[in-house]
Design an enzyme around this catalytic site. Structure first.
Site, short mmCIF file in Angstrom:
data_model
loop_
_atom_site.label_atom_id
_atom_site.label_comp_id
_atom_site.label_asym_id
_atom_site.label_seq_id
_atom_site.Cartn_x
_atom_site.Cartn_y
_atom_site.Cartn_z
N SER A 86 45.93 53.76 74.31
CA SER A 86 45.09 53.33 75.43
C SER A 86 45.97 52.93 76.62
O SER A 86 46.66 53.77 77.19
CB SER A 86 44.17 52.19 74.99
OG SER A 86 43.23 51.88 75.99
N HIS A 192 36.25 52.77 76.58
CA HIS A 192 36.34 54.10 75.97
C HIS A 192 34.98 54.59 75.48
O HIS A 192 34.86 55.16 74.39
CB HIS A 192 37.37 54.10 74.82
CG HIS A 192 38.73 53.68 75.27
ND1 HIS A 192 39.48 54.41 76.16
CD2 HIS A 192 39.47 52.58 74.96
CE1 HIS A 192 40.63 53.79 76.38
NE2 HIS A 192 40.64 52.67 75.67
#
Length: 421
Positions: A86, A192
């Site tokens: 990430s 996300h």
């Protein structure tokens, strides 16, 4: 072949980068100019607990990852690949030459601001079952607003959705056979996931004006699980998509393994990715039945952390490096006296404050204590059974392993065990 991996949000903690700010002073000076506040103070002192906020946590992690990368360039051999989880993907791209330090930090700061503006959602980790079971459970219970946001390991997934839907589905997952935990993730929104699409669109506009260089070393994309292409346009597109698309960490590691990577080194303030990589590459959870032979020194170090340090300084003690000096904790003379008293109570023998002061790390103190017959005997006789032997519930055992290897934090582990109870 070798790959360096960089952790993302969730690994921030007070004291991060403590041993590196002085070694590479130019980076924090440059970071201060970009951010407009002192990054070293944020990382070492965590004023007003700001590291818990996305807008502060993401820049802090990026800067500390950059410090670790600076150290790696001096201390470690070159890498054949980079990857980041990430937010960590920005550290990987910086290391590979996609942008300079300031450009990367500016992107991270703006990304954090945009992601922090999206509210009304949450995240939770499901541990212990396969992707198929997670997806089937969501479908069977009509949890259409909940999606898998992180594919962290074959039996660890993070869900994103509304607070209401995650609260409803929590009791469902806790009844599914094999689930060891349904643990809330302390973030400010449903990262996300499709709810982040507006943030992704605004970030795409910003990326369009950023110059990106050619990657000197391949970097694996969270979105595709494959290397970024050579063109800057693909890098921009995938960075924007990553905000609203799931992190396919399992696919990233499997690609790297198939590409011939045999050595993974985590650069940053945790070993969470190291644990996940072990699970992905071995294809199985750690065996529950096999336990190492008792190690008196290791047991004593853990007792010093858990029973002597933790009551005085809090949970920071549990993650404190066993070889690090107590000076890093800023202890005063009164605390040393209290530590000595507590040590005497725990071990059942008198210990003077100057003993704690002179042996300034958990490991050095343990080594000294084990040379004393009275302490060594007391430590061996009174050492409580380890948690993996004390608990017979395999779900609790597995959660404790996750906590011990850094996959779960202490607070999340406690929450999961309480849920099982």
């Amino acid at each position: 072949m070798r790959c360096y991996v960089f952790p993302g949000q969730g690994t921030q903690k007070k004291g991060m980068g403590r041993n590196l700010f002085g070694r590479f002073p130019d980076l924090p000076r440059r970071a201060d100019r970009v951010l407009g506040y002192p990054i070293e103070e944020l990382c070492l002192e965590n004023p007003e607990r700001r590291l818990s906020e996305t807008v502060y946590a993401q820049p802090a992690i990026y800067v500390v990852n950059a410090l670790h990368w600076s150290a790696a360039q001096e201390d470690l051999p070159p890498a054949d690949f980079f990857a980041g989880h990430s937010l960590g993907e920005y550290s990987a791209l910086f290391a590979a030459g996609a942008f300079d330090f300031e450009t990367g930090l500016t992107l991270v700061q703006r990304r954090a601001e945009l992601m922090g503006q999206v509210s009304g959602g949450a995240m939770a980790a499901v541990i212990g079952v396969s992707e198929q079971i997670v997806e089937e459970t969501l479908k069977q219970h009509d949890a259409t607003g909940v999606v898998i946001a992180n594919y962290n390991a074959p039996e660890q997934f993070v869900l994103s959705g509304s607070h209401e839907e995650l609260a409803r589905i929590k009791s469902v997952f806790e009844k599914v056979e094999g689930v060891r935990g349904f643990v809330p993730v302390k973030v400010s929104g449903p990262f996300h996931a499709p709810a982040m699409a507006p943030a992704a669109a605004r970030f795409r506009t910003l990326l369009a004006s950023v110059d990106l260089g050619e990657l000197r070393t391949p970097v694996i994309s969270n979105v595709t699980g494959r290397p970024f292409g050579p063109g800057a346009q693909e890098v921009r597109a995938l960075l924007a998509e990553q905000i609203a698309k799931p992190v396919r960490w399992t696919d990233c590691i499997r690609y790297l393994r198939d590409a011939g990577v045999s050595a993974f080194t985590e650069l940053g303030e945790s070993k969470v990715l190291t644990s996940l990589i072990d699970r992905i590459t071995t294809g199985q959870e750690p065996a529950l039945a096999q336990e190492p032979a008792p190690d008196p020194r290791r047991n004593l170090i853990e007792r010093i952390k858990r029973e002597i340090l933790q009551p005085e300084i809090g949970d920071e003690a549990l993650g404190f490096d066993e070889d690090a000096s107590f000076r890093q904790l800023g202890l005063n003379s009164i605390i040393y006296v209290r530590l000595a008293r507590r040590a005497g109570t725990v071990l059942g023998v008198p210990i003077k404050p100057d003993v704690i002061f002179q042996h300034r790390s958990c490991a050095a103190l343990a080594d000294y204590l084990l040379t004393r017959d009275d302490v060594a005997g007391a430590a061996a006789a009174e050492a409580p059974p380890g948690p993996l032997r004390e608990y017979q519930d395999e779900r609790v055992t597995a959660l404790l392993r996750d906590c011990a290897n850094g996959t779960l934090g202490v607070d999340r582990t406690i929450e999961a065990i309480r849920a099982l109870a």
